[in-house]
Design an enzyme around this catalytic site. Structure first.
Site, PDB file in Angstrom:
ATOM      1  N   GLU A 158      -2.180  10.667   1.641  1.00 42.77           N
ATOM      2  CA  GLU A 158      -0.794  10.903   1.207  1.00 42.77           C
ATOM      3  C   GLU A 158      -0.722  11.958   0.109  1.00 42.77           C
ATOM      4  O   GLU A 158       0.314  12.580  -0.091  1.00 42.77           O
ATOM      5  CB  GLU A 158      -0.152   9.601   0.704  1.00 42.77           C
ATOM      6  CG  GLU A 158       0.402   8.742   1.819  1.00 42.77           C
ATOM      7  CD  GLU A 158       1.385   7.675   1.353  1.00 42.77           C
ATOM      8  OE1 GLU A 158       1.549   7.471   0.135  1.00 42.77           O
ATOM      9  OE2 GLU A 158       1.985   7.036   2.225  1.00 42.77           O
TER      10      GLU A 158
ATOM     11  N   HIS B 179     -23.297   0.321  14.094  1.00 43.01           N
ATOM     12  CA  HIS B 179     -23.336  -0.105  15.495  1.00 43.01           C
ATOM     13  C   HIS B 179     -22.071   0.282  16.238  1.00 43.01           C
ATOM     14  O   HIS B 179     -21.841  -0.167  17.356  1.00 43.01           O
ATOM     15  CB  HIS B 179     -23.553  -1.619  15.562  1.00 43.01           C
ATOM     16  CG  HIS B 179     -24.886  -2.026  15.008  1.00 43.01           C
ATOM     17  ND1 HIS B 179     -25.964  -2.362  15.800  1.00 43.01           N
ATOM     18  CD2 HIS B 179     -25.323  -2.104  13.731  1.00 43.01           C
ATOM     19  CE1 HIS B 179     -27.000  -2.641  15.035  1.00 43.01           C
ATOM     20  NE2 HIS B 179     -26.650  -2.501  13.761  1.00 43.01           N
TER      21      HIS B 179
ATOM     22  N   LYS C 259      10.944   7.053   8.374  1.00 40.90           N
ATOM     23  CA  LYS C 259      11.886   6.087   7.789  1.00 40.90           C
ATOM     24  C   LYS C 259      13.320   6.467   8.141  1.00 40.90           C
ATOM     25  O   LYS C 259      14.131   5.614   8.508  1.00 40.90           O
ATOM     26  CB  LYS C 259      11.763   6.100   6.254  1.00 40.90           C
ATOM     27  CG  LYS C 259      10.524   5.433   5.721  1.00 40.90           C
ATOM     28  CD  LYS C 259      10.690   5.256   4.211  1.00 40.90           C
ATOM     29  CE  LYS C 259       9.384   5.058   3.524  1.00 40.90           C
ATOM     30  NZ  LYS C 259       9.461   5.182   2.074  1.00 40.90           N
TER      31      LYS C 259
HETATM   32  O1  PA5 Z   1       2.169   5.949  -2.336  1.00 39.68           O
HETATM   33  C1  PA5 Z   1       3.335   5.719  -2.081  1.00 39.68           C
HETATM   34  O2  PA5 Z   1       4.249   6.102  -2.817  1.00 39.68           O
HETATM   35  C2  PA5 Z   1       3.707   4.900  -0.870  1.00 39.68           C
HETATM   36  O3  PA5 Z   1       2.604   4.487  -0.155  1.00 39.68           O
HETATM   37  C3  PA5 Z   1       4.493   3.675  -1.291  1.00 39.68           C
HETATM   38  O4  PA5 Z   1       3.702   2.887  -2.130  1.00 39.68           O
HETATM   39  C4  PA5 Z   1       4.958   2.857  -0.083  1.00 39.68           C
HETATM   40  O5  PA5 Z   1       5.707   3.668   0.768  1.00 39.68           O
HETATM   41  C5  PA5 Z   1       5.795   1.676  -0.524  1.00 39.68           C
HETATM   42  O6  PA5 Z   1       6.925   2.099  -1.249  1.00 39.68           O
HETATM   43  P1  PA5 Z   1       7.735   1.103  -2.133  1.00 39.68           P
HETATM   44  O7  PA5 Z   1       6.854   0.581  -3.211  1.00 39.68           O
HETATM   45  O8  PA5 Z   1       8.857   1.917  -2.679  1.00 39.68           O
HETATM   46  O9  PA5 Z   1       8.218  -0.017  -1.253  1.00 39.68           O
END
Ligand code: PA5
Length: 466
Positions: free
Chosen positions: A321, A342, A457
């Protein structure tokens, strides 16, 4: 608890044909130093609340000095500090219930799971309560959309009588559909379990969220006794050392002060050690050089021990990310050995030369070593190895695998963990978060923000609500 630091050994990368030379890392030193300076300056800028230029937006550098800030506040204010309140809430919850359902996804979930798998008893949830140190069982939901899994959880919760379970809901935005819908569904169950008692319900729900938003409003309406913050300037995948990871860890009975101390020790090391002796800069430099010079854009985190798998998955998210942007960014992949020798091992030994392998090795076996033992039934031929223990076999597998990689000029480096405990985990989380932002600055990709995650989303919501 010992405070020995994680170390990094790059000898297995120095290979004549497919690796690096001894001069490669030193020749990158000034660029790595500049990237470190930029990360340190980002952190100062963020703390001072200074203006952030457009090309640096977003700048979620708040994770960096969070451990020091939380520790200082705990030392000064004790029970009133955030850490003090986390500890008190976790103890209250542990005394009141036998199961806590942790709701969250991505950065709001993976750190807690990593901590549990690395530091709790491997069969924590299956143990009787006394053997769990009087701590609750932990279940996870809201990290997917799986009807069967939710139904399965209902079956478990039906066994918890007298409202004997609680919810720790974690969402920074408070609007993530997976977590929000799981919360709504489980809140209704919990309300029934509490017989509609609003005070009891409020005591059984502990949210961790931003300082405003839908979850914050809902928690306020429920009258939750504590609402723990995800601090501004701390992105989801960088939030494991905020209440996001600390609260579940404290509920499990882990030592969260040691976790923060470990991270602070890594910060100090990062600030002061020079290239060639700096685990963050050396790891970043080697991964970067292998990608640039050898086309190794697959980063294999090769964990030696089952307990590190979830730490690896946490890192997979962090790297993907943070740097998987602008059609760039290396591909992280976690394997657990010897299990995956394995399954994926064949490809790593003889497949495309696109991988840099980082072994994660735990130096000390913390449980009593189990020997193979002698048997009257020696059809398996194992009497010859009767005195060998499981750690002996794992060490032989690690050495044998690295030798085989080296013989075929497959580059490997080793991340050596002195033990597996909270201090070392705190170091490791901080090391990998720092390495990720240093690399972002080195290659000119903003490591913060995740615009690509928004696309699905938006579409999902449009489909559902359209
Ligand atoms: O790293 C990030 O920002 C994302 O992985 C969020 O943690 C994830 O989308 C969850 O978001 P939220 O905490 O707003 O529910």
């Amino acid at each position: 608890m010992s405070t020995e630091l994680i170390s990094y050994d790059l000898q297995g990368v120095l290979l004549p044909e497919h690796g690096l030379t001894a001069d490669d890392l030193p020749s990158l030193a000034s660029q790595l130093d500049s990237a470190r300076d930029e990360v340190l300056a980002d952190s100062k800028l963020w703390a001072a609340g200074g203006a952030v230029s457009a090309e640096k937006q977003p700048l979620d550098a708040g994770f960096h000095e969070l451990p020091e800030r939380l520790l200082a506040e705990y030392r000064e204010q004790g029970a009133k500090s955030e850490v003090g309140r986390i500890l008190a809430t976790a103890d209250e919850l542990a005394a009141a219930v036998d199961r806590v359902v942790v709701l969250g996804i991505g950065g709001s979930y993976m750190g807690a799971r990593a901590l549990m798998e690395a530091c709790c008893h491997p069969y924590h949830n299956e143990l009787p309560r006394a053997a769990r140190g009087d701590r609750p069982r932990i279940s996870y939901e809201g990290n997917n959309v799986d009807n069967g899994a939710m139904q399965g959880l209902f079956d478990l919760l039906a066994n918890e009588t007298d409202c004997g379970w609680a919810i720790n809901v974690i969402s920074k935005s408070g609007g993530t559909l997976e977590t929000a819908s799981a919360f709504r569904i489980l809140l209704a169950k919990l309300r029934d379990a509490c017989g509609g008692d609003a005070d009891q319900l409020a005591a059984r729900v502990v949210p961790v969220t931003g300082t405003s938003g839908k979850l914050f409003d809902l928690a306020t309406a429920l009258g939750c006794r504590e609402i723990f913050p995800v601090p501004d300037g701390v992105g989801g995948r960088f939030s494991v050392l905020s209440a996001v990871g600390l609260l579940p860890a404290a509920i499990m009975g882990l030592d969260i002060v040691q976790l923060l101390e470990g991270a602070a020790a890594m910060n100090e090391h990062f600030r002061t050690a020079k290239v060639g002796e700096n685990v963050v800069l050396d790891y970043t430099g080697v991964c970067h050089l292998m990608e640039e010079k050898r086309g190794c854009d697959v980063r294999l985190l090769s964990t030696w021990g089952k307990r590190l798998e979830a730490v690896g998955l946490w890192y997979d998210q962090l790297l993907s990310e943070s740097l998987g942007k602008q059609e760039r960014g290396a591909m992280p992949l976690t394997v657990v050995n010897t299990r995956d020798l394995h399954s994926r091992g064949q490809q790593h030994q003889e497949g495309k030369r696109d991988k840099i392998i980082t072994n994660v090795i735990i130096a000390e076996c913390q449980s009593e070593a189990i020997a193979v033992g002698t048997s009257d039934f020696n059809q398996d031929g194992l009497n010859e190895l009767a005195d060998k223990t499981l750690p002996d076999i794992l060490t032989a597998a690690t050495r044998g695998t690295n030798q085989a990689y080296r013989e075929d000029a497959r580059p490997t480096a080793d991340l050596l963990l002195p033990r597996l405990d909270e201090h070392v985990l705190g170091q490791m989380f901080q090391m990998l978060m720092l390495a990720t932002v240093v690399e972002g600055r080195l290659i000119g990709i903003n490591p913060y923000g995740q615009p690509g995650v928004e696309a699905y989303k938006k579409n999902m919501n449009a489909i559902l609500r359209g």
